[in-house]
Write a protein that holds these residues in place. Sequence first.
Motif, PDB file in Angstrom:
ATOM      1  N   VAL A   1       0.842  -1.203   0.000  1.00 24.11           N
ATOM      2  CA  VAL A   1       0.000   0.000   0.000  1.00 24.11           C
ATOM      3  C   VAL A   1       0.874   1.250   0.000  1.00 24.11           C
ATOM      4  CG1 VAL A   1      -1.730   1.314   1.290  1.00 24.11           C
ATOM      5  CG2 VAL A   1      -1.942  -1.168   1.109  1.00 24.11           C
ATOM      6  N   TYR A   2       1.936   1.234   0.808  1.00 28.08           N
ATOM      7  CA  TYR A   2       2.855   2.370   0.857  1.00 28.08           C
ATOM      8  C   TYR A   2       3.434   2.654  -0.528  1.00 28.08           C
ATOM      9  CZ  TYR A   2       7.163   4.942   1.596  1.00 28.08           C
ATOM     10  OH  TYR A   2       8.180   5.863   1.496  1.00 28.08           O
ATOM     11  N   LYS A   3       3.870   1.605  -1.214  1.00 31.42           N
ATOM     12  CA  LYS A   3       4.469   1.787  -2.542  1.00 31.42           C
ATOM     13  C   LYS A   3       3.466   2.364  -3.529  1.00 31.42           C
ATOM     14  CE  LYS A   3       7.999  -1.746  -1.985  1.00 31.42           C
ATOM     15  NZ  LYS A   3       8.475  -3.070  -2.387  1.00 31.42           N
ATOM     16  N   VAL A   4       2.220   1.923  -3.459  1.00 33.90           N
ATOM     17  CA  VAL A   4       1.182   2.446  -4.360  1.00 33.90           C
ATOM     18  C   VAL A   4       0.917   3.917  -4.076  1.00 33.90           C
ATOM     19  CG1 VAL A   4      -1.271   2.300  -4.946  1.00 33.90           C
ATOM     20  CG2 VAL A   4       0.077   0.217  -4.777  1.00 33.90           C
ATOM     21  N   VAL A   5       0.760   4.251  -2.807  1.00 33.05           N
ATOM     22  CA  VAL A   5       0.496   5.652  -2.428  1.00 33.05           C
ATOM     23  C   VAL A   5       1.674   6.527  -2.836  1.00 33.05           C
ATOM     24  CG1 VAL A   5       0.176   7.238  -0.483  1.00 33.05           C
ATOM     25  CG2 VAL A   5      -1.098   5.094  -0.562  1.00 33.05           C
ATOM     26  N   GLU A   6       2.879   6.059  -2.563  1.00 34.22           N
ATOM     27  CA  GLU A   6       4.077   6.817  -2.901  1.00 34.22           C
ATOM     28  C   GLU A   6       4.184   7.037  -4.415  1.00 34.22           C
ATOM     29  OE1 GLU A   6       8.581   6.730  -1.335  1.00 34.22           O
ATOM     30  OE2 GLU A   6       7.922   4.900  -2.340  1.00 34.22           O
ATOM     31  N   ALA A   7       3.896   6.010  -5.187  1.00 36.17           N
ATOM     32  CA  ALA A   7       3.970   6.124  -6.651  1.00 36.17           C
ATOM     33  C   ALA A   7       2.922   7.098  -7.180  1.00 36.17           C
ATOM     34  CB  ALA A   7       3.784   4.758  -7.291  1.00 36.17           C
ATOM     35  N   GLN A   8       1.702   7.002  -6.673  1.00 37.31           N
ATOM     36  CA  GLN A   8       0.645   7.906  -7.130  1.00 37.31           C
ATOM     37  C   GLN A   8       0.949   9.346  -6.722  1.00 37.31           C
ATOM     38  OE1 GLN A   8      -3.086   6.316  -5.726  1.00 37.31           O
ATOM     39  NE2 GLN A   8      -3.099   4.706  -7.266  1.00 37.31           N
ATOM     40  N   PHE A   9       1.502   9.518  -5.533  1.00 34.37           N
ATOM     41  CA  PHE A   9       1.860  10.856  -5.069  1.00 34.37           C
ATOM     42  C   PHE A   9       2.982  11.430  -5.922  1.00 34.37           C
ATOM     43  CE2 PHE A   9       4.137  13.664  -1.999  1.00 34.37           C
ATOM     44  CZ  PHE A   9       3.171  14.643  -1.944  1.00 34.37           C
ATOM     45  N   GLY A  10       3.961  10.585  -6.245  1.00 32.38           N
ATOM     46  CA  GLY A  10       5.057  11.026  -7.106  1.00 32.38           C
ATOM     47  C   GLY A  10       4.558  11.450  -8.477  1.00 32.38           C
ATOM     48  N   GLN A  11       3.615  10.690  -9.034  1.00 29.27           N
ATOM     49  CA  GLN A  11       3.033  11.032 -10.329  1.00 29.27           C
ATOM     50  C   GLN A  11       2.277  12.348 -10.243  1.00 29.27           C
ATOM     51  OE1 GLN A  11       3.556   9.616 -13.256  1.00 29.27           O
ATOM     52  NE2 GLN A  11       2.268  11.151 -14.230  1.00 29.27           N
ATOM     53  N   ALA A  12       1.530  12.550  -9.170  1.00 31.42           N
ATOM     54  CA  ALA A  12       0.786  13.802  -8.993  1.00 31.42           C
ATOM     55  C   ALA A  12       1.740  14.985  -8.894  1.00 31.42           C
ATOM     56  CB  ALA A  12      -0.104  13.715  -7.753  1.00 31.42           C
ATOM     57  N   CYS A  13       2.855  14.803  -8.194  1.00 30.86           N
ATOM     58  CA  CYS A  13       3.845  15.878  -8.076  1.00 30.86           C
ATOM     59  C   CYS A  13       4.438  16.214  -9.446  1.00 30.86           C
ATOM     60  CB  CYS A  13       4.950  15.481  -7.102  1.00 30.86           C
ATOM     61  SG  CYS A  13       4.436  15.521  -5.379  1.00 30.86           S
TER      62      CYS A  13
ATOM     63  N   GLU B   1       3.003  15.803 -12.359  1.00 29.71           N
ATOM     64  CA  GLU B   1       1.973  16.491 -13.129  1.00 29.71           C
ATOM     65  C   GLU B   1       1.851  17.962 -12.707  1.00 29.71           C
ATOM     66  OE1 GLU B   1      -1.574  14.143 -12.711  1.00 29.71           O
ATOM     67  OE2 GLU B   1      -0.710  12.459 -13.815  1.00 29.71           O
ATOM     68  N   CYS B   2       1.965  18.219 -11.424  1.00 28.23           N
ATOM     69  CA  CYS B   2       1.912  19.606 -10.933  1.00 28.23           C
ATOM     70  C   CYS B   2       3.111  20.403 -11.439  1.00 28.23           C
ATOM     71  CB  CYS B   2       1.876  19.635  -9.407  1.00 28.23           C
ATOM     72  SG  CYS B   2       0.290  19.164  -8.706  1.00 28.23           S
ATOM     73  N   GLU B   3       4.283  19.789 -11.415  1.00 33.08           N
ATOM     74  CA  GLU B   3       5.484  20.473 -11.895  1.00 33.08           C
ATOM     75  C   GLU B   3       5.361  20.781 -13.388  1.00 33.08           C
ATOM     76  OE1 GLU B   3       8.689  17.864 -10.836  1.00 33.08           O
ATOM     77  OE2 GLU B   3       8.510  18.338  -8.699  1.00 33.08           O
ATOM     78  N   GLN B   4       4.825  19.836 -14.158  1.00 33.36           N
ATOM     79  CA  GLN B   4       4.635  20.044 -15.587  1.00 33.36           C
ATOM     80  C   GLN B   4       3.618  21.152 -15.835  1.00 33.36           C
ATOM     81  OE1 GLN B   4       3.559  16.125 -16.895  1.00 33.36           O
ATOM     82  NE2 GLN B   4       5.683  15.424 -17.064  1.00 33.36           N
ATOM     83  N   ALA B   5       2.559  21.173 -15.061  1.00 34.16           N
ATOM     84  CA  ALA B   5       1.547  22.210 -15.208  1.00 34.16           C
ATOM     85  C   ALA B   5       2.128  23.578 -14.857  1.00 34.16           C
ATOM     86  CB  ALA B   5       0.340  21.903 -14.324  1.00 34.16           C
ATOM     87  N   ASP B   6       2.936  23.633 -13.813  1.00 36.10           N
ATOM     88  CA  ASP B   6       3.588  24.892 -13.434  1.00 36.10           C
ATOM     89  C   ASP B   6       4.520  25.373 -14.547  1.00 36.10           C
ATOM     90  OD1 ASP B   6       2.329  25.106 -11.001  1.00 36.10           O
ATOM     91  OD2 ASP B   6       4.020  24.314  -9.830  1.00 36.10           O
ATOM     92  N   ALA B   7       5.300  24.449 -15.114  1.00 35.22           N
ATOM     93  CA  ALA B   7       6.217  24.800 -16.184  1.00 35.22           C
ATOM     94  C   ALA B   7       5.453  25.301 -17.405  1.00 35.22           C
ATOM     95  CB  ALA B   7       7.094  23.600 -16.551  1.00 35.22           C
ATOM     96  N   ALA B   8       4.366  24.641 -17.746  1.00 31.57           N
ATOM     97  CA  ALA B   8       3.564  25.069 -18.908  1.00 31.57           C
ATOM     98  C   ALA B   8       2.939  26.439 -18.661  1.00 31.57           C
ATOM     99  CB  ALA B   8       2.461  24.037 -19.173  1.00 31.57           C
ATOM    100  N   LEU B   9       2.514  26.674 -17.440  1.00 29.39           N
ATOM    101  CA  LEU B   9       1.931  27.970 -17.085  1.00 29.39           C
ATOM    102  C   LEU B   9       2.980  29.086 -17.191  1.00 29.39           C
ATOM    103  CD1 LEU B   9      -0.585  29.478 -16.086  1.00 29.39           C
ATOM    104  CD2 LEU B   9       0.189  29.003 -13.746  1.00 29.39           C
ATOM    105  N   LYS B  10       4.192  28.824 -16.721  1.00 24.02           N
ATOM    106  CA  LYS B  10       5.244  29.817 -16.789  1.00 24.02           C
ATOM    107  C   LYS B  10       5.633  30.115 -18.229  1.00 24.02           C
ATOM    108  CE  LYS B  10       7.142  28.951 -12.230  1.00 24.02           C
ATOM    109  NZ  LYS B  10       8.211  28.380 -11.447  1.00 24.02           N
ATOM    110  N   GLU B  11       5.620  29.080 -19.082  1.00 26.51           N
ATOM    111  CA  GLU B  11       5.938  29.270 -20.495  1.00 26.51           C
ATOM    112  C   GLU B  11       4.891  30.129 -21.202  1.00 26.51           C
ATOM    113  OE1 GLU B  11       6.593  25.609 -22.554  1.00 26.51           O
ATOM    114  OE2 GLU B  11       8.266  25.049 -21.279  1.00 26.51           O
ATOM    115  N   SER B  12       3.656  29.987 -20.778  1.00 27.64           N
ATOM    116  CA  SER B  12       2.573  30.713 -21.460  1.00 27.64           C
ATOM    117  C   SER B  12       2.491  32.174 -21.009  1.00 27.64           C
ATOM    118  CB  SER B  12       1.240  30.024 -21.222  1.00 27.64           C
ATOM    119  OG  SER B  12       0.851  30.124 -19.856  1.00 27.64           O
ATOM    120  N   GLU B  13       3.170  32.507 -19.940  1.00 22.14           N
ATOM    121  CA  GLU B  13       3.108  33.893 -19.431  1.00 22.14           C
ATOM    122  C   GLU B  13       3.955  34.835 -20.254  1.00 22.14           C
ATOM    123  OE1 GLU B  13       4.153  33.616 -15.302  1.00 22.14           O
ATOM    124  OE2 GLU B  13       2.140  33.031 -14.771  1.00 22.14           O
TER     125      GLU B  13
END
Length: 80
Positions: free
Chosen positions: A54-66, A68-80
């Motif tokens: 369970v820990y590994k699944v939660v950790e993997a999903q959390f890592g993926q979410a992080c 995705e957030c970093e990619q979204a932040d980068a895309a937002l900064k590029e569009s500014e």
Amino acid sequence: MKLELTYDEVSTIVAALLTKVTTAESNALKCAKLDGMDKDVEFWQERAEIYKKVYKVVEAQFGQACKECEQADAALKESE
């Protein structure tokens, strides 16, 4: 159903799972030192493995979410 969790909630879940793994492993070792406790050792070892999975699944999903957030932040900064 998708579950939305905050960073603090995920951190708490991960810490609790690691505590559960440690406790289960400790209980397995204690039972292993006592005669006739084979079933208990097996039980605690199985619990530790479940918590680890369970820990590994939660950790993997959390890592993926992080990521995705970093990619979204980068895309937002590029569009500014």
